[in-house]
Write an enzyme that holds these catalytic residues in place. Structure first.
Site, PDB file in Angstrom:
ATOM      1  N   ASP A 136       0.860  -1.185   0.000  1.00  0.00           N
ATOM      2  CA  ASP A 136       0.000   0.000   0.000  1.00  0.00           C
ATOM      3  C   ASP A 136       0.897   1.236   0.000  1.00  0.00           C
ATOM      4  OD1 ASP A 136      -2.272   1.859   0.598  1.00  0.00           O
ATOM      5  OD2 ASP A 136      -3.346  -0.023   0.918  1.00  0.00           O
ATOM      6  N   HIS A 188       2.132   1.980  -3.168  1.00  0.00           N
ATOM      7  CA  HIS A 188       1.203   2.883  -3.839  1.00  0.00           C
ATOM      8  C   HIS A 188       1.679   4.330  -3.817  1.00  0.00           C
ATOM      9  CE1 HIS A 188      -2.461  -0.058  -3.315  1.00  0.00           C
ATOM     10  NE2 HIS A 188      -1.434  -0.600  -3.956  1.00  0.00           N
TER      11      HIS A 188
END
Length: 408
Positions: free
Chosen positions: A219, A242
């Protein structure tokens, strides 16, 4: 008389120089007092050592020597009477089964401490693989909480340095209500398929410094939530993951403003996003995000290198709704170089009605996967100022009407 005073002064200096320097009292969990051994559960020994160290009237140090230890869970709570250090030299392993924890959202927590140092070169191994497979938050809004590897709450004047967080079940580090705290020389690692394993998430904190660290997760490498101020991120390598994100913002009632964010001298490699700001549509309360500056960033094969996304909606759990109420202003992207994995290198999608203001793009030099072709850009509800060398980039204004919600 003067000679006598001079002699006494010299004698006093010699005595002070020869006096032993004060050293922190050491509380070793493997000592006879606490009895911890590699291969066994260290929870009780570590709790007792912390309690004794925290009560010490002088500086203290809790030591976990080299070796691998089981740690069911731990909560290290202050206030302590003097500066305190926890030096983890070994490997602490969490239960693989998250249901064994009595506090379902935290494996190791530090709370209400002034002048804490967490260091030692050791590893906090969350053993998260089983939990990643059980994480159904992508389809269940009411999913069960999973434990964060390291939760820091209400810390002041503290340092977290030279440790590794490995395979957390959820976020690796959650920072809440902390002030004047530095995170440096960290290694944070989980595979890119591990859901919601943000490297460091910051919320409601001021004067936080993250520097000289390597973060690769499933993430955001770093995510900055509401009520965060004076946050500085420098010399961080991010990937996989991310990207480095402000947000997500605008999901909950009465969220507070975000101000004064600097991200500088960072490298992002093979990430799904680069540097971004993300807010939910249909915010229940108005708020602002301002004074956000990304500078001297290297992108290596990054999707969506530069992104403002006010239609953020992960896991398709929300429909197209009224615009976000988060006002974004005074944002700069400067000296950003490298390669984009996607042809759309700059995407600035702002809120209709309260458009982004004072957005600046300066010296953006990106190529599409090693010159596969021209790069494109898209802007909605924003008119950025574009200066310096901007290779293959303008910023076309979108006239496409409602744009699709973003899911990553």
């Amino acid at each position: 008389m003067a000679m006598k005073l001079s002699f006494l002064a010299m004698l006093l200096c010699l005595l002070l120089a020869s006096a032993p320097k004060a050293h922190a009292s050491v509380f070793d969990v493997t000592s006879a007092t606490y009895g911890a051994k590699p291969g066994s559960d260290v929870s009780t020994a570590l709790a007792k050592a912390w309690s004794d160290a925290c009560a010490s009237p002088s500086a203290s140090k809790v030591v976990v020597p080299s070796g691998t230890y089981n740690l069911k869970e731990a909560n290290f709570r202050g206030p302590c009477k003097a500066p305190i250090e926890m030096q983890v030299q070994g490997i602490l392993q969490a239960p693989a089964d998250a249901s064994k924890l009595t506090r379902p959202d935290t494996w190791v927590g530090f709370q209400y401490i002034d002048m804490l140092t967490l260091s030692g070169g050791g590893t906090f191994d969350g053993q998260g693989a089983l939990s990643w497979n059980q994480n159904d938050c992508h389809k269940n809004k009411n999913c069960k909480p999973l434990p964060v590897n390291l939760r820091f709450e209400f810390l002041t004047n503290s340092k977290v340095q030279d440790i590794t967080s490995l395979n957390s079940k959820l976020f690796h580090m959650h920072v809440f209500r902390c002030n004047h705290t530095t995170f440096q020389q960290l290694t944070i690692t989980a595979p890119d398929e591990s859901r919601n394993t943000d490297g460091i998430h910051i919320g409601a904190s001021t004067a936080i410094n993250i520097t000289h660290s390597k973060i690769g997760t499933g993430d955001d490498c770093i995510s900055i939530g509401d009520d965060s101020h004076e946050i500085t991120v420098t010399d961080v390598t991010c990937g996989p993951g991310h990207g480095i994100s402000i947000g997500s913002l605008g999901k909950y009632k009465e969220e507070k403003d975000v101000t004064g964010i600097i991200v500088k001298n960072c490298t992002l490699a093979n990430t799904e996003n680069g540097v971004r700001i993300k807010t939910f549509p249909d915010s229940p309360s108005p708020s602002t995000a301002s004074g956000i500056h990304y500078e001297d960033i290297i992108m290596v094969n990054v999707s969506n290198p530069i992104l403002i996304d006010q239609l953020y909606c992960p896991y398709t759990q929300c429909e197209q709704k009224p615009p976000s109420k988060v006002k974004i202003s005074n944002v700069s992207f400067k000296n950003i170089k490298g390669s984009s994995f996607t042809p759309l290198a700059v995407k600035l999608v702002c809120t209709a009605g309260i458009s982004c203001e004072n957005v600046e793009l300066t010296d953006i030099d990106l190529t599409y996967g090693g010159d596969k072709g021209p790069l494109t850009s898209m802007c909605s509800n924003v008119k950025p100022t574009i200066t310096g060398v901007t290779k293959a980039l303008g910023c076309a204004t979108s006239s496409l009407g409602p744009l699709p919600l973003s899911k990553k």
